[in-house]
Enzyme design. Structure first.
Site, PDB file in Angstrom:
ATOM      1  CE  LYS A  95      -3.003   2.541   2.546  1.00 44.44           C
ATOM      2  NZ  LYS A  95      -3.365   3.170   3.894  1.00 44.44           N
ATOM      3  N   GLY A 156      -7.100   9.662   9.790  1.00 51.99           N
ATOM      4  CA  GLY A 156      -7.563  10.074  11.024  1.00 51.99           C
ATOM      5  C   GLY A 156      -8.659  11.019  11.560  1.00 51.99           C
ATOM      6  CB  ALA A 183      -7.815   7.556   5.032  1.00 50.74           C
ATOM      7  N   GLY A 184     -10.178   8.260   6.615  1.00 53.71           N
ATOM      8  CA  GLY A 184     -11.244   9.069   6.924  1.00 53.71           C
ATOM      9  C   GLY A 184     -12.566   8.756   7.464  1.00 53.71           C
ATOM     10  CG  ASN A 205      -5.570   1.824  11.922  1.00 54.37           C
ATOM     11  OD1 ASN A 205      -5.832   1.325  13.110  1.00 54.37           O
ATOM     12  ND2 ASN A 205      -3.996   1.701  11.445  1.00 54.37           N
ATOM     13  CB  THR A 206      -8.146   6.302  13.355  1.00 55.01           C
ATOM     14  OG1 THR A 206      -6.961   6.490  12.812  1.00 55.01           O
ATOM     15  CG2 THR A 206      -8.085   7.260  14.667  1.00 55.01           C
TER      16      THR A 206
END
Lengths: 256, 325
Positions: A95, A156, A183-184, A205-206
């Site tokens: 990635k 994040g 993301a986001g 993830n976050t």
């Protein structure tokens, strides 16, 4: 879902950073049934195998590993990190993140294309972390990428899909390219929306790692991803605006 | 008199030795380096006794058992400052403060003037803060030296060798025990010590940030300990990026840190098990006390008590892992 010829059963991918502990991380993976785990290499490696103990725990998750170049701010760093990842995890998958802005962690579109070209020439299977920009997507495909990972919002932030129009356009322009919203995302509803738009998978993830109960949030995301995908496959109805005035029917000779 | 051996003279080993002496044992402590120093992971600790703040991410036992720590250290004659912890966030990250407040117990919400009354140097810099009142801090190096000196005075033998099990043995080697405890991994932490006589803070301050969280612990003579990174690696080298992050965050907390003297940069690998909770593992006559992660000074007292209870009272402690080696 086929990614570089490999069938992946789950449309949810999870990152492995920022969890309270590896045990919580493992539980989140179990509850989410995620098919792919991304793992960062650069900072953990420290130039050798210093992160090996943690990576062993990730390998124990028994999911497909997608190493990333998180934290790389230049083409050279990203390429070097990809080499390290290939050696450490024995996979050509990478990635590709080339960060262009230290605060927002936005991708550097120019460096991304350059690094993607170098790595695909070397035989890597590149998963570029990109924006929803259609022209950039086209350049990445020309550079040899067969999968795209457009952002929903900056890494994040948990803001969700900040440019739905752009994501819709991107999907429509490249209907046959596997695309993962990366993301986001902060909430399962946002993941469902990405899937309803026809994206093949989501990566987060976050949103899971920083939830008060990561495993429960992971389960929530898994269901949302499935719901969104089912909706997409079922060909949803078109919304109708009943608030807009139209010809009243009752009491009229509408059949004539 | 019961004989007991302790391997490792970091915070875990010294706490166990202290409990053993209290039970009247004749104790021998092995460690290749006899005096507390950079060789020990606990040398680099922050010395915060902050069970409630740690509860943001740590499991429940850390919060519960950590509340015993301040009293234990005081009873040993270690200087413990009980002024709580202040938690702040920069304006852009103010929602981090709400999230943190939701997840921890034992805090009161401060407005700007209440914060200024507690820590005048933060006056005007933050309009909201948390005060976690029942927390404390100590100087970890002073604490380690104090235990070491007192143990020697009480007749404990220190031997400058890696050591080996001999009869009843408490293995407190931290990360070095990976040969015996393969589940153990290193979690790298980097820290910075500054001297900033212009800044007065009387209690630990935590600056919340989604990517670069920071805590600042005041120490004697205008010194401040800045910590700490948390990287999944047993690398011990000090990285520029980590130091940049810590210093930038400190500068954001108070610009006067920009004029501080750079005293020390440190790094070590915290010993941790996969759940980041400590373990007491018994193998024959050897009892391992390990995996204290980032909670050495917070949990070593409770672990030391449990380990000696296991040895002498045959009670099965929390965190107990039977012999599975």
């Amino acid at each position: 879902m086929l990614l570089y010829g490999t069938a992946i059963a789950s449309r949810l991918m999870l990152g492995t950073a920022q969890y309270p502990s590896p045990a919580v991380l493992a539980e989140a993976f179990r509850r989410s049934a995620a098919g792919i785990a991304t793992v960062s290499v650069r900072r953990e490696a420290g130039g050798d195998r210093a992160g090996a103990a943690f990576w062993d725990l990730i390998r124990d998750l028994d999911v497909t590993l997608l190493p990333n170049t998180a934290g790389c701010h230049s083409v050279r760093e990203a390429v070097t990190t990809a080499h390290m990842a290939r050696e450490l995890f024995d996979t050509p998958w990478i990635k590709l993140e080339v960060i262009g802005h230290a605060d927002t962690l936005q991708p550097d579109p120019f460096g991304l294309v350059e690094a993607a070209r170098i790595l695909t020439d070397e035989g890597f299977k590149v998963f570029p972390y990109t924006t929803e920009d259609v022209v950039l997507a086209d350049r990445l495909l020309q550079a040899g990428c067969e999968v795209l990972m457009p952002w929903g919002a900056p890494i994040g932030t948990g803001l969700g899909l900040t440019n739905i129009y752009g994501l819709r356009t991107l999907r429509a322009q490249f209907p046959d390219v596997p695309m993962v919203v990366d993301a986001g995302l902060g909430l399962p509803s946002q993941a469902a929306m990405a899937m309803e738009l026809g994206y093949d998978a989501v990566l987060l993830n976050t949103a899971v790692a920083k939830a008060g109960d990561p495993a429960t949030m992971a389960a929530g995301f898994a269901r949302a991803v499935e719901a969104g995908r089912l909706a997409y496959e079922a060909d949803p109805m078109e919304p109708r605006d009943m608030a807009a005035p139209s010809t009243p029917v009752i009491g009229r000779a509408f059949l004539t | 008199m019961t004989r007991a051996t302790v391997i490792g003279a970091g915070v875990a080993g010294l706490c166990v030795a202290t409990e053993l002496v209290a039970r009247g044992c004749a104790v021998t402590v092995f460690d290749p380096v006899l005096q507390p120093g950079p060789h020990h992971c606990s040398w680099w600790a922050g010395g915060m006794l902050a069970p409630f703040c740690e509860g943001e991410t740590a499991e429940e036992p850390v919060v519960r058992l950590g509340q015993q720590a301040a009293r234990w250290w005081e009873r040993q004659g270690v200087g413990v400052t009980q002024r709580g912890t202040v938690v702040v966030a920069l304006n852009r990250d103010r929602r981090e403060l709400d999230r943190f407040a939701r997840r921890i117990e034992g805090h009161t919400l401060l407005d700007g003037s209440a914060l200024a009354a507690l820590e005048p140097d933060l006056s005007g810099r933050f309009d909201r803060a948390l005060h976690v009142t029942a927390e404390a801090h100590l100087d970890p190096r002073a604490a380690l030296r104090h235990l070491r000196t007192r143990l020697e005075r009480d007749g404990v033998t220190f031997i400058a060798e890696p050591g080996h099990a001999d009869g009843l043995t408490f293995d407190c080697r931290g990360h070095a025990a990976r040969d015996a405890l393969p589940d153990l991994r290193g979690v790298k932490g980097e820290m910075v010590v500054l001297r900033a006589p212009d800044i007065r803070l009387t209690r630990p301050v935590r600056l919340l940030h989604p990517r670069f969280p920071l805590y600042v612990v005041p120490r004697a003579d205008g010194h401040f300990m800045l910590g700490a990174t948390q990287i999944e690696s047993d690398d011990r080298r000090r990285r520029v990026r980590s130091v940049l992050e810590l210093l930038s965050a400190a500068y954001a907390l108070h610009p006067a840190f920009g004029e501080a003297e750079l005293v020390e940069i440190g790094a070590d690998a915290r010993p941790a098990f996969p759940d980041n909770l400590p373990r007491i593992v018994r193998r024959g006559e050897t009892i391992h006390v390990n995996g204290l992660f980032r909670h050495g000074f917070l949990l070593a007292p409770a672990l030391a008590r449990m380990a000696t209870e296991l040895a002498f009272d045959h009670s099965k402690p929390e965190f107990y892992y039977a012999d599975h080696g």
